[in-house]
Design a protein around this motif. Structure first.
Motif, mmCIF file in Angstrom:
data_model
loop_
_atom_site.group_PDB
_atom_site.id
_atom_site.type_symbol
_atom_site.label_atom_id
_atom_site.label_comp_id
_atom_site.label_asym_id
_atom_site.label_seq_id
_atom_site.Cartn_x
_atom_site.Cartn_y
_atom_site.Cartn_z
ATOM 1 N N SER A 1 36.149 52.182 43.251
ATOM 2 C CA SER A 1 35.622 53.441 42.727
ATOM 3 C C SER A 1 36.736 54.346 42.204
ATOM 4 O O SER A 1 37.183 55.267 42.858
ATOM 5 N N GLY A 2 37.178 54.075 40.977
ATOM 6 C CA GLY A 2 38.148 54.922 40.327
ATOM 7 C C GLY A 2 39.575 54.724 40.764
ATOM 8 O O GLY A 2 40.473 55.400 40.275
ATOM 9 N N CYS A 3 39.815 53.793 41.682
ATOM 10 C CA CYS A 3 41.167 53.606 42.211
ATOM 11 C C CYS A 3 41.839 52.356 41.649
ATOM 12 O O CYS A 3 43.061 52.287 41.573
ATOM 13 N N LYS A 4 41.054 51.397 41.243
ATOM 14 C CA LYS A 4 41.633 50.132 40.786
ATOM 15 C C LYS A 4 42.515 50.292 39.548
ATOM 16 O O LYS A 4 43.637 49.760 39.528
ATOM 17 N N PRO A 5 42.083 51.017 38.497
ATOM 18 C CA PRO A 5 42.955 51.117 37.305
ATOM 19 C C PRO A 5 44.337 51.695 37.589
ATOM 20 O O PRO A 5 45.344 51.094 37.170
ATOM 21 N N PHE B 1 51.320 48.418 39.646
ATOM 22 C CA PHE B 1 51.875 47.069 39.772
ATOM 23 C C PHE B 1 52.437 46.584 38.432
ATOM 24 O O PHE B 1 53.505 45.959 38.380
ATOM 25 N N GLU B 2 51.728 46.883 37.352
ATOM 26 C CA GLU B 2 52.191 46.438 36.032
ATOM 27 C C GLU B 2 53.533 47.074 35.690
ATOM 28 O O GLU B 2 54.431 46.404 35.168
ATOM 29 N N GLN B 3 53.686 48.361 35.985
ATOM 30 C CA GLN B 3 54.960 49.031 35.723
ATOM 31 C C GLN B 3 56.081 48.414 36.547
ATOM 32 O O GLN B 3 57.233 48.354 36.104
ATOM 33 N N SER B 4 55.748 47.948 37.759
ATOM 34 C CA SER B 4 56.752 47.355 38.634
ATOM 35 C C SER B 4 57.030 45.895 38.299
ATOM 36 O O SER B 4 57.940 45.279 38.881
ATOM 37 N N GLY B 5 56.234 45.317 37.401
ATOM 38 C CA GLY B 5 56.426 43.924 37.024
ATOM 39 C C GLY B 5 56.017 42.936 38.097
ATOM 40 O O GLY B 5 56.506 41.812 38.139
ATOM 41 N N ILE B 6 55.096 43.342 38.974
ATOM 42 C CA ILE B 6 54.656 42.497 40.086
ATOM 43 C C ILE B 6 53.184 42.153 39.912
ATOM 44 O O ILE B 6 52.354 43.012 39.571
ATOM 45 N N GLN B 7 52.841 40.882 40.159
ATOM 46 C CA GLN B 7 51.444 40.459 40.148
ATOM 47 C C GLN B 7 50.887 40.612 41.558
ATOM 48 O O GLN B 7 51.321 39.923 42.483
ATOM 49 N N PRO B 8 49.913 41.515 41.769
ATOM 50 C CA PRO B 8 49.415 41.752 43.126
ATOM 51 C C PRO B 8 48.518 40.626 43.623
ATOM 52 O O PRO B 8 47.838 39.951 42.840
ATOM 53 N N ASN B 9 48.516 40.448 44.936
ATOM 54 C CA ASN B 9 47.653 39.464 45.586
ATOM 55 C C ASN B 9 46.403 40.193 46.102
ATOM 56 O O ASN B 9 46.330 40.574 47.272
ATOM 57 N N ILE B 10 45.447 40.409 45.212
ATOM 58 C CA ILE B 10 44.254 41.180 45.572
ATOM 59 C C ILE B 10 43.242 40.259 46.254
ATOM 60 O O ILE B 10 42.723 39.318 45.645
ATOM 61 N N LYS B 11 42.983 40.539 47.517
ATOM 62 C CA LYS B 11 42.075 39.705 48.302
ATOM 63 C C LYS B 11 40.639 40.206 48.195
ATOM 64 O O LYS B 11 39.706 39.417 48.083
ATOM 65 N N TYR B 12 40.468 41.536 48.249
ATOM 66 C CA TYR B 12 39.119 42.119 48.212
ATOM 67 C C TYR B 12 39.112 43.332 47.282
ATOM 68 O O TYR B 12 40.047 44.139 47.294
ATOM 69 N N VAL B 13 38.045 43.457 46.492
ATOM 70 C CA VAL B 13 37.798 44.657 45.695
ATOM 71 C C VAL B 13 36.446 45.201 46.124
ATOM 72 O O VAL B 13 35.415 44.537 45.947
ATOM 73 N N LEU B 14 36.439 46.387 46.714
ATOM 74 C CA LEU B 14 35.227 46.949 47.309
ATOM 75 C C LEU B 14 34.823 48.242 46.594
ATOM 76 O O LEU B 14 35.637 48.888 45.932
ATOM 77 N N ASN B 15 33.562 48.617 46.757
ATOM 78 C CA ASN B 15 33.060 49.838 46.134
ATOM 79 C C ASN B 15 33.153 51.053 47.056
ATOM 80 O O ASN B 15 33.197 52.190 46.591
ATOM 81 N N ASN B 16 33.182 50.834 48.355
ATOM 82 C CA ASN B 16 33.081 51.923 49.320
ATOM 83 C C ASN B 16 34.394 52.092 50.077
ATOM 84 O O ASN B 16 34.927 51.135 50.639
ATOM 85 N N TYR B 17 34.922 53.314 50.097
ATOM 86 C CA TYR B 17 36.209 53.525 50.748
ATOM 87 C C TYR B 17 36.134 53.359 52.262
ATOM 88 O O TYR B 17 37.117 52.959 52.905
ATOM 89 N N MET B 18 34.962 53.633 52.863
ATOM 90 C CA MET B 18 34.821 53.439 54.300
ATOM 91 C C MET B 18 34.859 51.955 54.657
ATOM 92 O O MET B 18 35.449 51.570 55.665
ATOM 93 N N THR B 19 34.250 51.134 53.824
ATOM 94 C CA THR B 19 34.326 49.692 54.038
ATOM 95 C C THR B 19 35.768 49.213 53.908
ATOM 96 O O THR B 19 36.238 48.387 54.693
#
Length: 301
Positions: free
Chosen positions: A198-202, A208-226
């Motif tokens: 929710s608005g945080c992924k971009p 990460f792109e500026q740092s030149g690192i490819q992140p290891n994204i395991k989960y992408v969730l919609n709810n910050y409490m989750t």
């Protein structure tokens, strides 16, 4: 053509059901049927047809076109009412607000409280959704004002910076990275990451792109409490916004990013000139409360 009939047609479009539309407008189903029949007789065209094979009703082609006009016209009735109320010193109005859950809990209660203390007759309705859904609601006219995270895809909206918040890493207190005072992208190369969509992924991906690192994204969730609960269970490192970390569990800590990274939360309307007095008041109060320096002058008294 009266406003009540237009409202009825729009409500039928929303519910696709005569009975439900009638309940929301305090009309019986027979009264709704008679009103629709009278309007169709007045116009000389069929607007709505009952679908006998499936549940609900559907609009004819001409009905859909006229429905579009009704949706455009109805907001002007509200603006006329508010202008009259303003002249009488009543300061009434309705503000339909689109919010994503985190913004709803942090910003909206403060803004509404500050307004109703001075203008108790102004009413508010809240419509929660994802940031993408809020933008769509603004574009369709389903809400008057929304809180969004800006992107290159909202050029048609008028926005005002409301709040700038930092992005943090969040992990369990016994995590090896807890020894570091700041976290760099290379520290996260082999770590499973949890990102709140929710608005945080971009902004996170930009960091990460500026740092030149490819992140290891395991989960992408919609709810910050989750997201927070997943972090608490040790399922990965969360990358979350400042507001979402204000009430951390006792066994979860946060660290700043290096370099620091932020995201912006903006107020948005489809048109400031066409916004009602009450909506303009909402915008002005929000900007005053959160000390946003936008140079906005919405000509409020």
């Amino acid at each position: 053509m009266n406003r009540g009939l237009m409202q009825l047609i729009v409500k039928i479009s929303d519910t696709r059901n005569f009975t439900k539309a009638g309940k929301e407008l305090y009309m019986t189903q027979p009264a709704v049927s008679r009103a629709v029949a009278a309007l169709e007789a007045e116009l000389g065209v069929k607007l709505i047809a009952r679908n006998r094979r499936h549940y609900g009703v559907h609009f004819t082609d001409i009905g859909e076109r006229i429905l579009g006009f009704f949706k455009e016209i109805l907001p002007y009735f509200e603006r006329i009412d508010q202008e009259i109320a303003r002249e009488k010193g009543l300061d009434t109005g309705i503000v339909r607000i689109g919010v994503f859950p985190l913004a709803s809990s942090y910003f909206i209660p403060k803004i509404i409280r500050s307004i109703v203390e001075k203008y108790p007759k102004i009413e508010f309705t809240l419509h929660e959704g994802t940031i993408t859904e809020i933008k769509e609601m603004l574009e369709s006219g389903d809400v008057d004002v929304g809180l969004i995270v800006p992107s290159v895809h909202h050029d048609e909206l008028i926005t005002f910076p409301l709040y700038r918040e930092e992005i943090y890493t969040v992990f369990k207190e016994n995590h090896p990275l807890s020894a570091k005072s700041v976290i760099q992208a290379r520290d996260l190369m082999d770590q499973p990451l949890i990102i709140c969509k929710s608005g945080c992924k971009p902004p996170v991906m930009d960091w990460f792109e500026q740092s030149g690192i490819q992140p290891n994204i395991k989960y992408v969730l919609n709810n910050y409490m989750t997201t927070m609960n997943m972090v608490q269970e040790g399922l990965g490192i969360g990358i979350m916004s400042e507001l979402s970390t204000m009430n951390l569990p006792s066994n979860v800590i946060f660290r700043r990013l290096d370099p620091k990274w932020h995201r912006e939360i903006h107020l948005a309307v489809s048109s400031l000139e066409e916004s009602s007095i009450a909506v303009q008041l909402f915008i002005r109060m929000a900007l005053q409360l959160f000390e946003s320096r936008t140079g906005l002058d919405v000509n409020l008294q």
